[in-house]
Design a protein around this motif. Structure first.
Motif, mmCIF file in Angstrom:
data_model
loop_
_atom_site.group_PDB
_atom_site.id
_atom_site.type_symbol
_atom_site.label_atom_id
_atom_site.label_comp_id
_atom_site.label_asym_id
_atom_site.label_seq_id
_atom_site.Cartn_x
_atom_site.Cartn_y
_atom_site.Cartn_z
ATOM 1 N N HIS A 1 -0.901 4.812 -6.566
ATOM 2 C CA HIS A 1 -2.367 5.707 -6.312
ATOM 3 C C HIS A 1 -2.217 6.672 -5.228
ATOM 4 O O HIS A 1 -1.713 6.596 -4.148
ATOM 5 N N TYR A 2 -3.182 7.747 -5.401
ATOM 6 C CA TYR A 2 -3.448 8.635 -4.293
ATOM 7 C C TYR A 2 -4.236 8.358 -3.334
ATOM 8 O O TYR A 2 -5.585 8.207 -3.401
ATOM 9 N N HIS A 3 -3.728 8.347 -2.175
ATOM 10 C CA HIS A 3 -4.870 8.064 -1.150
ATOM 11 C C HIS A 3 -3.894 8.197 0.512
ATOM 12 O O HIS A 3 -3.339 7.251 0.832
ATOM 13 N N ALA B 1 0.764 -1.156 0.076
ATOM 14 C CA ALA B 1 -0.090 -0.052 0.018
ATOM 15 C C ALA B 1 0.957 1.054 0.202
ATOM 16 O O ALA B 1 0.569 2.214 -0.632
ATOM 17 N N GLN C 1 -6.685 -0.270 0.645
ATOM 18 C CA GLN C 1 -7.422 0.315 -0.419
ATOM 19 C C GLN C 1 -6.682 1.437 -1.318
ATOM 20 O O GLN C 1 -7.216 1.711 -2.598
ATOM 21 N N LYS C 2 -5.410 1.784 -0.972
ATOM 22 C CA LYS C 2 -4.597 2.529 -2.024
ATOM 23 C C LYS C 2 -4.083 1.475 -2.977
ATOM 24 O O LYS C 2 -3.653 2.154 -4.094
ATOM 25 N N MET D 1 -4.265 9.192 3.283
ATOM 26 C CA MET D 1 -4.757 8.457 4.432
ATOM 27 C C MET D 1 -4.014 7.117 4.551
ATOM 28 O O MET D 1 -3.802 6.660 5.702
ATOM 29 N N SER D 2 -4.565 6.448 3.655
ATOM 30 C CA SER D 2 -3.809 4.864 3.556
ATOM 31 C C SER D 2 -2.340 5.031 3.695
ATOM 32 O O SER D 2 -1.929 4.216 4.230
ATOM 33 N N HIS D 3 -1.811 5.873 3.141
ATOM 34 C CA HIS D 3 -0.406 6.022 3.037
ATOM 35 C C HIS D 3 0.256 6.282 4.244
ATOM 36 O O HIS D 3 1.141 5.450 4.682
ATOM 37 N N THR E 1 -6.993 -1.820 6.020
ATOM 38 C CA THR E 1 -7.558 -0.534 5.465
ATOM 39 C C THR E 1 -6.573 0.172 4.534
ATOM 40 O O THR E 1 -7.069 0.884 3.518
#
Length: 381
Positions: A213-215, A208, A261-262, A217-219, A258
């Motif tokens: 990909h742009y995320h 992740a 998701q990224k 929060m997940s990063h 969680t």
């Protein structure tokens, strides 16, 4: 610091030692009065399972259990579970166990009210909209390992027994309504399962974090999840009764699931077909694949892994991080190759074909092709 809390991200989580005693209350909160507990064969007769059934029975909710679940659950397991659910007149599912019990339990709740076949809901495009959302039964999830994080996921991985392909079944409403994360339930895990499931959580976080990909929060969650694994998996492996380490690993598992998701990547793209064909433990297979995949992705991830290394207190940037992974695998008894894992003369063409159609390929930082995926796999054999 007291490791007890109530969380609502990404769903309602009752976290803390001893909180399995709240199982009946959790069912009530989810709107369940006649639950079917779905778990795997290995857990069916264990004390943690019988105790949970005792708690349900004492609350007037019965003690129904379905445990015909394979280590890599199949559509046949799902059909049998749905039949048990319908025949028993149940109104909700307790998904109980490691990844297999959690994934199968979620699918039983999902399919109990559907009329279309399971594979119509594979995670392709908007296929999930084919489902009758109002017919999905409520789910309470209780993880007994610290790895997959399926308790906080909106999908299940189910193996097609005819094709030996792992398929992802997705719907937003198979996210469990209530989760009980009780680290006391993980104390009895064998060392090999502690290692494999813990490294599954680590793989989720690593992939992740590296996904393009742009995320954000997940990063951030992936980075902190890596830290929790680094600091606590060796402790849990060395002393299975270390409740603080077990609790932090349960957090890391939920965080990894969680975070992805990224996106995921080549580790999972390879381990899914390997596991489906050869029935290997998913987390352990991820760990076997990870060192080679890190090197495969180096041109795209050297900088971001260097950032992670600094946060984790690992010297040497990308190379230091890779050395850490190698040493962690060795210290946890992880095989160094697929051959050492017990797979002799693997079907390279079949694994590569499976990897290239796996949804995880889309999150890999380096484009996966038939040629470079084959070259990557040969380095793992």
């Amino acid at each position: 610091m007291t490791l007890t809390a109530n969380w609502s991200y990404p769903t309602a989580i009752r976290f803390g030692a001893g909180r399995i005693t709240e199982i009946a209350e959790a069912c009530t909160a989810a709107g369940i009065t006649r639950p079917l507990l779905v778990t795997d064969r290995g857990l069916a007769g264990m004390e943690i399972t019988t105790r949970t059934l005792d708690l349900l029975e004492a609350a007037g909710m019965g003690r129904a259990i379905f445990a015909e679940v394979d280590p890599n659950p199949t559509e046949k397991n799902a059909a049998a579970g749905v039949a048990a659910y319908r025949d028993g007149g149940h109104d909700g599912v307790i998904a109980f166990g490691g990844g297999s019990g959690l994934d199968l339990g979620k699918v039983v709740a999902f399919m109990a009210g559907q009329t279309r076949p399971l594979w119509d809901f594979e995670d392709i495009g908007d296929w999930w909209t084919r489902a009758d959302a109002d017919a999905i039964a409520p789910i309470v999830a209780v993880p007994t390992t610290a790895g997959t994080g399926s308790e906080v996921g909106r999908a299940s991985v189910i193996t097609n027994s005819e094709t030996a392909h792992k398929k992802i079944i997705f719907h937003p409403r198979i996210l469990p309504s209530v989760v009980i994360c009780d680290p006391e339930l993980t104390v009895g895990m064998p060392k090999s399962i502690t290692a494999g499931t813990g490294l599954d959580a680590f793989a989720h976080c690593v992939e992740a974090f590296c996904s393009p990909h742009y995320h954000p929060m997940s990063h951030g969650m992936a980075l902190e999840g890596m830290r929790l694994v680094k600091e606590n998996l060796p402790r849990a492996y060395a002393d299975g009764s270390d409740l603080k380490a077990r609790a932090h690993m349960m957090s890391a598992a939920a965080m990894g699931a969680t975070a992805f998701q990224k996106g995921l990547g080549a580790i999972h793209a390879l381990s899914h077909p390997i596991g489906a064909i050869y029935h290997t433990h998913h987390g352990t297979t991820n760990a076997v694949c990870m060192p080679a995949v890190l090197q495969f992705n180096r041109p795209a991830i050297e900088g971001v892994i260097g950032d992670a290394a600094r946060y984790l207190g690992i010297d040497g940037g990308f190379d230091g991080f890779c050395s850490f992974v190698d040493n962690l695998n060795v210290s946890l008894g992880i095989p160094a190759s697929l051959t050492a894992l017990g797979i002799e003369n693997p079907d390279i063409d079949r694994i590569v074909a499976g990897a290239l159609i796996d949804p995880s390929t889309g999150g890999n930082p380096v484009e996966m092709t038939a040629q470079n995926t084959r070259e990557l796999l040969l380095k793992i054999v």
